[in-house]
Design an enzyme around this catalytic site. Structure first.
Site, PDB file in Angstrom:
ATOM      1  N   HIS A 307       4.961  -1.279   0.818  1.00  0.00           N
ATOM      2  CA  HIS A 307       4.489  -2.318   1.749  1.00  0.00           C
ATOM      3  C   HIS A 307       5.702  -2.973   2.407  1.00  0.00           C
ATOM      4  CE1 HIS A 307       2.279  -5.766   3.305  1.00  0.00           C
ATOM      5  NE2 HIS A 307       1.206  -5.044   3.089  1.00  0.00           N
ATOM      6  N   ASP A 364      -4.638  -0.340  -0.307  1.00  0.00           N
ATOM      7  CA  ASP A 364      -5.363   0.913  -0.052  1.00  0.00           C
ATOM      8  C   ASP A 364      -5.407   1.854  -1.240  1.00  0.00           C
ATOM      9  OD1 ASP A 364      -3.974   0.741   3.230  1.00  0.00           O
ATOM     10  OD2 ASP A 364      -6.044   0.353   2.627  1.00  0.00           O
TER      11      ASP A 364
HETATM   12  C1  SDX Z   1      -1.612  -1.602   4.894  1.00  0.00           C
HETATM   13  O1  SDX Z   1       1.396  -4.966   6.955  1.00  0.00           O
HETATM   14  C2  SDX Z   1       0.374  -5.150   6.236  1.00  0.00           C
HETATM   15  O2  SDX Z   1       0.136  -6.216   5.734  1.00  0.00           O
HETATM   16  C3  SDX Z   1      -0.520  -3.940   6.068  1.00  0.00           C
HETATM   17  C4  SDX Z   1      -1.719  -4.113   5.125  1.00  0.00           C
HETATM   18  C5  SDX Z   1      -2.715  -5.110   5.657  1.00  0.00           C
HETATM   19  O3  SDX Z   1      -3.462  -5.686   4.848  1.00  0.00           O
HETATM   20  O4  SDX Z   1      -2.808  -5.257   6.892  1.00  0.00           O
HETATM   21  O5  SDX Z   1      -1.251  -4.544   3.851  1.00  0.00           O
HETATM   22  C6  SDX Z   1      -2.493  -2.803   4.961  1.00  0.00           C
HETATM   23  O6  SDX Z   1      -1.356  -1.018   5.908  1.00  0.00           O
HETATM   24  C7  SDX Z   1      -1.001  -1.216   3.581  1.00  0.00           C
HETATM   25  C8  SDX Z   1      -0.019   0.006   3.691  1.00  0.00           C
HETATM   26  C9  SDX Z   1      -0.845   1.298   3.723  1.00  0.00           C
HETATM   27  N1  SDX Z   1       0.043   2.438   4.018  1.00  0.00           N
HETATM   28  C10 SDX Z   1       0.371   3.350   3.068  1.00  0.00           C
HETATM   29  O7  SDX Z   1       0.058   3.248   1.880  1.00  0.00           O
HETATM   30  C11 SDX Z   1       1.179   4.534   3.581  1.00  0.00           C
HETATM   31  C12 SDX Z   1       2.337   4.816   2.598  1.00  0.00           C
HETATM   32  N2  SDX Z   1       3.285   3.682   2.689  1.00  0.00           N
HETATM   33  C13 SDX Z   1       4.351   3.817   3.599  1.00  0.00           C
HETATM   34  O8  SDX Z   1       4.228   4.646   4.707  1.00  0.00           O
HETATM   35  C14 SDX Z   1       5.199   2.550   3.769  1.00  0.00           C
HETATM   36  O9  SDX Z   1       5.410   2.037   2.523  1.00  0.00           O
HETATM   37  C15 SDX Z   1       4.667   1.452   4.685  1.00  0.00           C
HETATM   38  C16 SDX Z   1       4.340   1.965   6.025  1.00  0.00           C
HETATM   39  C17 SDX Z   1       3.468   0.816   4.072  1.00  0.00           C
HETATM   40  C18 SDX Z   1       5.786   0.407   4.795  1.00  0.00           C
HETATM   41  O10 SDX Z   1       6.813   1.004   5.488  1.00  0.00           O
HETATM   42  P1  SDX Z   1       8.226   0.253   5.733  1.00  0.00           P
HETATM   43  O11 SDX Z   1       8.139  -1.174   5.345  1.00  0.00           O
HETATM   44  O12 SDX Z   1       8.665   0.569   7.127  1.00  0.00           O
HETATM   45  O13 SDX Z   1       9.167   0.912   4.687  1.00  0.00           O
HETATM   46  P2  SDX Z   1       9.918   2.280   4.904  1.00  0.00           P
HETATM   47  O14 SDX Z   1       9.016   3.307   5.500  1.00  0.00           O
HETATM   48  O15 SDX Z   1      11.196   1.975   5.615  1.00  0.00           O
HETATM   49  O16 SDX Z   1      10.214   2.721   3.384  1.00  0.00           O
HETATM   50  C19 SDX Z   1      11.325   2.157   2.667  1.00  0.00           C
HETATM   51  C20 SDX Z   1      11.754   3.266   1.723  1.00  0.00           C
HETATM   52  C21 SDX Z   1      12.025   4.595   2.438  1.00  0.00           C
HETATM   53  O17 SDX Z   1      12.938   5.313   1.627  1.00  0.00           O
HETATM   54  P3  SDX Z   1      14.466   5.504   2.187  1.00  0.00           P
HETATM   55  O18 SDX Z   1      14.328   6.139   3.574  1.00  0.00           O
HETATM   56  O19 SDX Z   1      15.027   4.096   2.250  1.00  0.00           O
HETATM   57  O20 SDX Z   1      15.132   6.387   1.177  1.00  0.00           O
HETATM   58  O21 SDX Z   1      10.685   3.550   0.791  1.00  0.00           O
HETATM   59  C22 SDX Z   1      10.234   4.898   0.998  1.00  0.00           C
HETATM   60  C23 SDX Z   1      10.703   5.320   2.376  1.00  0.00           C
HETATM   61  O22 SDX Z   1      10.876   6.738   2.428  1.00  0.00           O
HETATM   62  N3  SDX Z   1       8.771   4.846   0.919  1.00  0.00           N
HETATM   63  C24 SDX Z   1       8.014   5.707   0.245  1.00  0.00           C
HETATM   64  C25 SDX Z   1       6.697   5.230   0.378  1.00  0.00           C
HETATM   65  N4  SDX Z   1       6.696   4.127   1.118  1.00  0.00           N
HETATM   66  C26 SDX Z   1       7.985   3.889   1.463  1.00  0.00           C
HETATM   67  N5  SDX Z   1       8.319   6.827  -0.458  1.00  0.00           N
HETATM   68  C27 SDX Z   1       7.277   7.470  -1.031  1.00  0.00           C
HETATM   69  N6  SDX Z   1       6.001   7.080  -0.977  1.00  0.00           N
HETATM   70  C28 SDX Z   1       5.667   5.967  -0.265  1.00  0.00           C
HETATM   71  N7  SDX Z   1       4.414   5.582  -0.181  1.00  0.00           N
END
Ligand code: SDX
Length: 428
Positions: A307, A364
Site C-alpha cells: 500500500h 483487497d
Molecule cells: C487499493 O491508495 C489507496 O488508499 C488504495 C486503497 C483504497 O482504499 O482506495 O487502499 C485500495 O488500491 C489497495 C491496493 C490494491 N492493489 C494491490 O494489491 C496490487 C498489488 N500492490 C502493488 O501494486 C502496490 O503495493 C501498490 C500499487 C498498492 C502500491 O504501490 P506503490 O506505493 O507505488 O509502491 P511500489 O510499487 O513502488 O512498491 C514498493 C516496493 C517495490 O519494490 P522495489 O522496486 O523497491 O524493489 O514494493 C514492491 C515493489 O516491487 N511491491 C511488491 C508488491 N507491492 C509493492 N512486491 C510484491 N508484491 C506486491 N504486492
C-alpha cells in the site's frame, strides 16, 4: 515548531510557509514557489505531494489508523451501518435518528432505474465487464437526469447524490443479470439497502428470495470498510475531473474507471483469481511468494499486498480477515481459498523482501473470500468496491467544491526535442 521552510537556490533564499493539520501532519505550502523562484516541484505518483487539505478521512500509515470524520474504522465497523457512514462522510456528523430515517427513506425511493436502462444494458456484450458497464451507465445517468447536473446548485446536488447512492446497486446488478441471461430484478423498496442489493443480485421473478441476515450484515460491513480512503487514485480522479465543474455523474464515472485498475480496486478480483489458481493448480504458497519477489512487472506481484500509505497493517484487512472466519463459520462453509490466503500472509510476513518493504495485506486481500462465499462472481468484486466507495467519492467531490477550488491542472518538466524545423516528406 518551525512555521516556515527555507529554500536556498541560485544565490536566493526564500521562506515557504509550513501548514500543520489537526493530527500534526505538516506540509510546505509551495503556492508561491514558481512566482518567487521560477521553480516547480516534480513528484511522479504524488508520493510526497498533497493535493488538498481535507477533513473527511484520516489515515496514519505508520500506525495503521483509519478514521472517518474522526471516528475509528473499528468502531464504525462494529456499531454503524453503511448508509449511516455514507451520511457521516458526506455531511460530517453522525445523523440524528429522524435525519437518518429521512436519508435512508430518500435513498430507498430512488433505487429504480429509468426503464430505458434495460435497452442500455441489453446493447452490451454478455461478457461486458461490470466495471465497464457501471462506468458507462453512471455517465449515462447525466442523460436521464438533466434536471440535476448543476454542481453548484445545492438541491440538484442533493438529488444527484441520492440518485447515485440509490441506483449504483441497481446498475451493478443489471450488469450482472445481463451477463448471466437472467431477467433484471426491480428493486423492492420494502427491503434494506443491502437486502435490496442481494434481492436484485441473486433473486429471480420465479420465486421468493430469502435474505440471509449473516450475508446482509457481512456485505454492509464490507461497504463500510470501503467507503472512503482519503486521496487514493479514484478519489483523486473524481476530484480532478470534478474540478472542471462537470456534473457529479460524470465525475463518479471517472472514479469507477480509475478504481477498475489492478493496482487499485481491481486487485480484489486478481486476489481471488490468484488464490483460485494456487488451489486448482496445487501450487505451494512458498513458491508463489518467491515469484512475487521477482522484479517482473506488476503481474508477478502478490496482489492484495502492499500500500502507498500503510507501512503497517491495513486496519480494514484486519477487520475483513476476522469477518471471513465468522461469516464462513455461520454459513457452514469451509473455504480452501481462505486457508491459502492465511498461508500466504504468514509466509510473506516472515519474508525479508516483504518485511523490508513494509508490505502487508491490504483491503483487497481478504474481501474476495467473503464475496466468493456468498456467490458473487469475481468480475463483480470491484463493482462491490465501487458501491462502497461511492459516498467517499461524493464527499471528496463536495469538499473540493466547498473549497472555492481552482481547476486541477498540474505542470510538467518538458524533456522532449528542442525547437526544430519542419522536414518535407521527400526529405525524410
Ligand atoms: C487499493 O491508495 C489507496 O488508499 C488504495 C486503497 C483504497 O482504499 O482506495 O487502499 C485500495 O488500491 C489497495 C491496493 C490494491 N492493489 C494491490 O494489491 C496490487 C498489488 N500492490 C502493488 O501494486 C502496490 O503495493 C501498490 C500499487 C498498492 C502500491 O504501490 P506503490 O506505493 O507505488 O509502491 P511500489 O510499487 O513502488 O512498491 C514498493 C516496493 C517495490 O519494490 P522495489 O522496486 O523497491 O524493489 O514494493 C514492491 C515493489 O516491487 N511491491 C511488491 C508488491 N507491492 C509493492 N512486491 C510484491 N508484491 C506486491 N504486492
Amino acid at each position: 515548531m518551525a512555521k516556515t521552510a527555507e529554500l536556498r537556490f541560485d544565490g536566493q533564499t526564500i521562506e515557504l510557509p509550513i501548514i500543520e493539520g489537526s493530527e500534526g501532519e505538516r506540509a510546505i505550502d509551495i503556492g508561491a514557489l514558481r512566482s518567487k523562484t521560477g521553480l516547480i516541484t516534480l513528484d511522479p505518483g504524488y508520493v510526497n505531494t498533497g493535493s488538498c487539505t481535507s477533513a473527511i478521512t484520516f489515515i496514519d500509515g505508520e500506525e495503521g489508523i483509519l478514521r472517518y470524520r474522526g471516528y475509528p474504522i473499528e468502531e464504525l465497523a462494529e456499531k454503524s451501518t453503511f448508509l449511516e457512514c455514507a451520511y457521516l462522510l458526506m455531511y460530517g456528523e453522525l445523523p440524528k435518528r429522524e435525519v437518518l430515517h429521512a436519508f435512508v427513506d430518500s435513498i430507498r425511493r430512488h433505487t429504480m432505474l429509468h426503464e430505458d436502462f434495460r435497452g442500455f444494458f441489453k446493447a452490451l456484450p454478455k461478457d461486458a465487464h461490470p466495471m465497464a458497464a457501471c462506468a458507462a451507465a453512471v455517465g449515462a445517468l447525466a442523460t436521464f437526469y438533466p434536471d440535476s447536473l448543476d454542481p453548484v446548485d445545492e438541491r440538484q446536488l442533493e438529488i444527484s447524490t441520492h440518485r447515485l447512492i440509490a441506483k449504483l446497486p441497481t446498475l451493478a446488478t443489471y450488469a450482472y443479470k445481463h451477463s448471466i441471461g437472467q431477467p433484471f430484478m426491480y428493486p423492492d423498496n420494502r427491503l434494506s439497502y443491502v437486502g435490496n442489493f442481494l434481492h436484485m443480485m441473486f433473486g429471480t421473478p420465479c420465486e421468493d428470495f430469502e435474505i440471509d441476515p449473516v450475508v446482509r450484515k457481512a456485505i454492509d460491513l464490507l461497504l463500510i470498510l470501503h467507503a472512503d480512503h482519503e486521496q487514493n487514485c479514484s478519489a483523486s480522479t473524481v476530484r480532478l475531473v470534478g474540478s472542471s465543474n462537470v456534473n457529479l455523474f460524470a465525475s463518479v464515472s471517472s472514479g469507477i474507471t480509475a478504481l477498475w485498475g489492478p493496482r487499485h480496486g481491481g486487485a480484489n478480483q486478481d486476489v481471488i483469481e490468484m488464490l483460485t489458481a494456487i488451489r486448482d493448480e496445487g501450487l505451494s504458497g512458498k513458491e508463489f511468494v518467491e515469484r512475487a519477489k521477482s522484479r517482473e512487472a506488476d503481474a508477478a506481484r502478490l496482489t492484495g499486498f502492499g500500500h502507498r500509505v500503510y507501512k503497517n497493517h491495513d486496519p480494514r484487512a484486519t477487520v475483513i480477515k476476522k469477518a471471513c472466519f465468522e461469516v464462513l463459520e455461520k454459513m457452514g462453509i469451509h473455504s480452501k481459498l481462505l486457508e491459502i490466503a492465511v498461508e500466504l500472509e504468514e509466509i510473506a510476513l516472515k519474508d525479508e523482501y516483504f518485511v523490508e518493504r513494509k508490505l502487508y495485506p491490504n483491503v483487497d486481500f481478504y474481501s474476495g473470500v467473503i464475496y466468493s462465499a456468498i456467490g458473487t462472481p469475481p468480475n463483480m468484486f470491484t463493482a462491490m468496491f465501487a458501491i462502497g466507495r461511492l459516498p467517499g467519492w461524493i464527499a471528496q467531490w463536495m469538499e473540493m467544491h466547498d473549497d472555492k477550488h481552482k481547476i486541477g491542472r498540474p505542470r510538467q518538466v518538458y524533456v522532449g526535442e528542442n525547437q526544430r524545423d519542419y522536414v518535407e516528406l521527400e526529405d525524410r
